[in-house]
Design a protein around this motif. Sequence first.
Motif, mmCIF file in Angstrom:
data_model
loop_
_atom_site.group_PDB
_atom_site.id
_atom_site.type_symbol
_atom_site.label_atom_id
_atom_site.label_comp_id
_atom_site.label_asym_id
_atom_site.label_seq_id
_atom_site.Cartn_x
_atom_site.Cartn_y
_atom_site.Cartn_z
ATOM 1 N N MET A 140 0.841 -1.206 0.000
ATOM 2 C CA MET A 140 0.000 0.000 0.000
ATOM 3 C C MET A 140 0.873 1.252 0.000
ATOM 4 S SD MET A 140 -2.811 1.168 2.857
ATOM 5 C CE MET A 140 -3.492 2.817 2.834
ATOM 6 N N ASP A 141 0.491 2.263 -0.770
ATOM 7 C CA ASP A 141 1.207 3.524 -0.769
ATOM 8 C C ASP A 141 1.091 4.176 0.602
ATOM 9 O OD1 ASP A 141 1.827 3.178 -3.420
ATOM 10 O OD2 ASP A 141 0.083 4.304 -4.125
ATOM 11 N N ARG A 142 2.051 5.034 0.882
ATOM 12 C CA ARG A 142 1.995 5.733 2.169
ATOM 13 C C ARG A 142 0.732 6.580 2.268
ATOM 14 N NH1 ARG A 142 7.319 8.730 3.972
ATOM 15 N NH2 ARG A 142 7.288 9.594 1.861
ATOM 16 N N VAL A 143 0.127 6.580 3.442
ATOM 17 C CA VAL A 143 -1.091 7.344 3.682
ATOM 18 C C VAL A 143 -0.721 8.808 3.912
ATOM 19 C CG1 VAL A 143 -3.113 7.630 5.157
ATOM 20 C CG2 VAL A 143 -2.220 5.334 4.697
ATOM 21 N N ARG A 144 -1.322 9.678 3.127
ATOM 22 C CA ARG A 144 -1.060 11.113 3.283
ATOM 23 C C ARG A 144 -1.949 11.652 4.397
ATOM 24 N NH1 ARG A 144 -2.440 12.778 -2.672
ATOM 25 N NH2 ARG A 144 -4.083 11.313 -2.111
ATOM 26 N N VAL A 145 -1.323 12.200 5.421
ATOM 27 C CA VAL A 145 -2.038 12.621 6.623
ATOM 28 C C VAL A 145 -1.822 14.104 6.891
ATOM 29 C CG1 VAL A 145 -2.368 12.241 9.103
ATOM 30 C CG2 VAL A 145 -1.735 10.329 7.632
ATOM 31 N N ALA A 146 -2.917 14.786 7.216
ATOM 32 C CA ALA A 146 -2.848 16.172 7.685
ATOM 33 C C ALA A 146 -3.331 16.188 9.133
ATOM 34 C CB ALA A 146 -3.710 17.080 6.831
ATOM 35 N N VAL A 147 -2.756 17.040 9.934
ATOM 36 C CA VAL A 147 -3.086 17.102 11.358
ATOM 37 C C VAL A 147 -3.679 18.455 11.698
ATOM 38 C CG1 VAL A 147 -2.212 16.916 13.712
ATOM 39 C CG2 VAL A 147 -1.228 15.484 11.915
ATOM 40 N N GLN A 148 -4.793 18.417 12.404
ATOM 41 C CA GLN A 148 -5.395 19.629 12.952
ATOM 42 C C GLN A 148 -5.554 19.410 14.455
ATOM 43 O OE1 GLN A 148 -9.095 19.829 10.812
ATOM 44 N NE2 GLN A 148 -8.207 20.858 9.051
ATOM 45 N N ALA A 149 -5.231 20.432 15.242
ATOM 46 C CA ALA A 149 -5.349 20.307 16.696
ATOM 47 C C ALA A 149 -5.766 21.633 17.294
ATOM 48 C CB ALA A 149 -4.031 19.841 17.313
ATOM 49 N N ALA A 150 -6.420 21.552 18.450
ATOM 50 C CA ALA A 150 -6.950 22.748 19.091
ATOM 51 C C ALA A 150 -5.872 23.563 19.795
ATOM 52 C CB ALA A 150 -8.043 22.358 20.082
ATOM 53 N N ASP A 151 -4.727 22.940 20.074
ATOM 54 C CA ASP A 151 -3.667 23.679 20.764
ATOM 55 C C ASP A 151 -2.315 23.300 20.158
ATOM 56 O OD1 ASP A 151 -2.181 21.603 22.751
ATOM 57 O OD2 ASP A 151 -4.304 21.098 22.536
ATOM 58 N N PRO A 152 -1.347 24.210 20.217
ATOM 59 C CA PRO A 152 -0.053 23.993 19.552
ATOM 60 C C PRO A 152 0.761 22.845 20.134
ATOM 61 C CG PRO A 152 -0.032 26.027 20.850
ATOM 62 C CD PRO A 152 -1.449 25.558 20.807
ATOM 63 N N ILE A 153 0.618 22.565 21.429
ATOM 64 C CA ILE A 153 1.390 21.485 22.045
ATOM 65 C C ILE A 153 0.934 20.131 21.503
ATOM 66 C CG2 ILE A 153 1.866 20.282 24.214
ATOM 67 C CD1 ILE A 153 1.775 22.963 25.631
ATOM 68 N N THR A 154 -0.390 19.943 21.437
ATOM 69 C CA THR A 154 -0.926 18.702 20.877
ATOM 70 C C THR A 154 -0.544 18.568 19.417
ATOM 71 O OG1 THR A 154 -2.810 18.731 22.402
ATOM 72 C CG2 THR A 154 -3.033 17.386 20.428
ATOM 73 N N LEU A 155 -0.628 19.665 18.673
ATOM 74 C CA LEU A 155 -0.269 19.655 17.256
ATOM 75 C C LEU A 155 1.190 19.246 17.079
ATOM 76 C CD1 LEU A 155 -1.006 20.278 14.305
ATOM 77 C CD2 LEU A 155 -0.320 22.649 14.731
ATOM 78 N N ALA A 156 2.065 19.811 17.894
ATOM 79 C CA ALA A 156 3.494 19.496 17.798
ATOM 80 C C ALA A 156 3.749 18.027 18.135
ATOM 81 C CB ALA A 156 4.292 20.401 18.723
ATOM 82 N N GLY A 157 3.067 17.518 19.173
ATOM 83 C CA GLY A 157 3.261 16.126 19.573
ATOM 84 C C GLY A 157 2.802 15.151 18.506
ATOM 85 N N LEU A 158 1.603 15.375 17.957
ATOM 86 C CA LEU A 158 1.074 14.489 16.917
ATOM 87 C C LEU A 158 1.937 14.554 15.655
ATOM 88 C CD1 LEU A 158 -2.789 15.045 17.174
ATOM 89 C CD2 LEU A 158 -1.578 12.880 17.475
ATOM 90 N N THR A 159 2.298 15.769 15.271
ATOM 91 C CA THR A 159 3.112 15.951 14.067
ATOM 92 C C THR A 159 4.449 15.239 14.214
ATOM 93 O OG1 THR A 159 2.088 18.085 13.600
ATOM 94 C CG2 THR A 159 4.208 17.646 12.567
ATOM 95 N N SER A 160 5.077 15.400 15.370
ATOM 96 C CA SER A 160 6.376 14.784 15.618
ATOM 97 C C SER A 160 6.285 13.266 15.553
ATOM 98 C CB SER A 160 6.907 15.225 16.985
ATOM 99 O OG SER A 160 8.126 14.575 17.273
ATOM 100 N N TYR A 161 5.236 12.687 16.157
ATOM 101 C CA TYR A 161 5.098 11.234 16.169
ATOM 102 C C TYR A 161 4.757 10.693 14.781
ATOM 103 C CZ TYR A 161 3.384 6.568 16.914
ATOM 104 O OH TYR A 161 3.185 5.215 16.814
ATOM 105 N N LEU A 162 3.767 11.271 14.145
ATOM 106 C CA LEU A 162 3.326 10.755 12.844
ATOM 107 C C LEU A 162 4.421 10.880 11.785
ATOM 108 C CD1 LEU A 162 -0.332 12.148 12.792
ATOM 109 C CD2 LEU A 162 0.388 9.795 13.211
ATOM 110 N N ASN A 163 5.281 11.861 11.946
ATOM 111 C CA ASN A 163 6.359 12.085 10.980
ATOM 112 C C ASN A 163 7.407 10.990 11.021
ATOM 113 O OD1 ASN A 163 7.125 13.723 8.868
ATOM 114 N ND2 ASN A 163 8.474 14.996 10.124
ATOM 115 N N THR A 164 7.417 10.198 12.101
ATOM 116 C CA THR A 164 8.416 9.127 12.232
ATOM 117 C C THR A 164 7.933 7.818 11.616
ATOM 118 O OG1 THR A 164 7.561 8.330 14.369
ATOM 119 C CG2 THR A 164 9.170 10.132 14.419
ATOM 120 N N ARG A 165 6.676 7.759 11.207
ATOM 121 C CA ARG A 165 6.110 6.501 10.730
ATOM 122 C C ARG A 165 6.301 6.329 9.221
ATOM 123 N NH1 ARG A 165 4.421 3.217 15.019
ATOM 124 N NH2 ARG A 165 3.665 1.998 13.244
ATOM 125 N N SER A 166 6.898 5.213 8.860
ATOM 126 C CA SER A 166 7.220 4.988 7.446
ATOM 127 C C SER A 166 5.978 4.770 6.588
ATOM 128 C CB SER A 166 8.148 3.774 7.311
ATOM 129 O OG SER A 166 7.516 2.605 7.823
#
Length: 207
Positions: free
Chosen positions: A1-27
């Motif tokens: 399967m091709d890589r899943v293209r994901v966009a992240v939206q969050a209500a606060d910058p800390i959550t956004l940074a955490g999700l972005t950082s984690y999801l960015n590590t997944r191949s």
Amino acid sequence: MDRVRVAVQAADPITLAGLTSYLNTRSELYLLPSNAEADADVIVYAVDRVNAKVLAELRQSAQQVSVPRVLVTNELNPADVLAAVESRVVAVLPRTAATGTRLINSVVAAAEGGGVMPPDLLGELLKQIDHLQREVLTPRGLSASGLTNREVDVLRLMADGMDTAEIAQKLCYSERTVKNVIYGVTSRLNLRNRPHAVAYAMRAGAI
């Protein structure tokens, strides 16, 4: 399967940074910039609690970008689960249970056309859908004309020249209920406006 293209939206910058950082590590995922939701296969939306404002934002976002959403939240009222699903939310993940594995599984399931719901929310969703089918999509008391008794009552008074407020007073309904009845019949029968609805009822012999 091709890589899943994901966009992240969050209500606060800390959550956004955490999700972005984690999801960015997944191949298996390809993280898009925050302004590229239209190119996403899945949108991850994280918020502390789902309230009327959040539901409105989800609804508006879904109208602009029709892709599945994974909702990560601490609090979602079961009564609002149908509204969330109507806004393209296909997976709900409680924050307390949002481990990395569960989040990835939810994103992949959403991309493949599936969904993930906690059992209590799934049960509530099924109840709300059943109610919608019984009370709205296939209303009881539908006559041969395709109109319910309530719709006939409203259209008869409309044919007598009464406005919304007068009909509401006459039938002991709220004005909102009268408007919903009119909207329901015009939408279901593809009628253009109120006069068209009255004409339909007259031609059908309902009034």
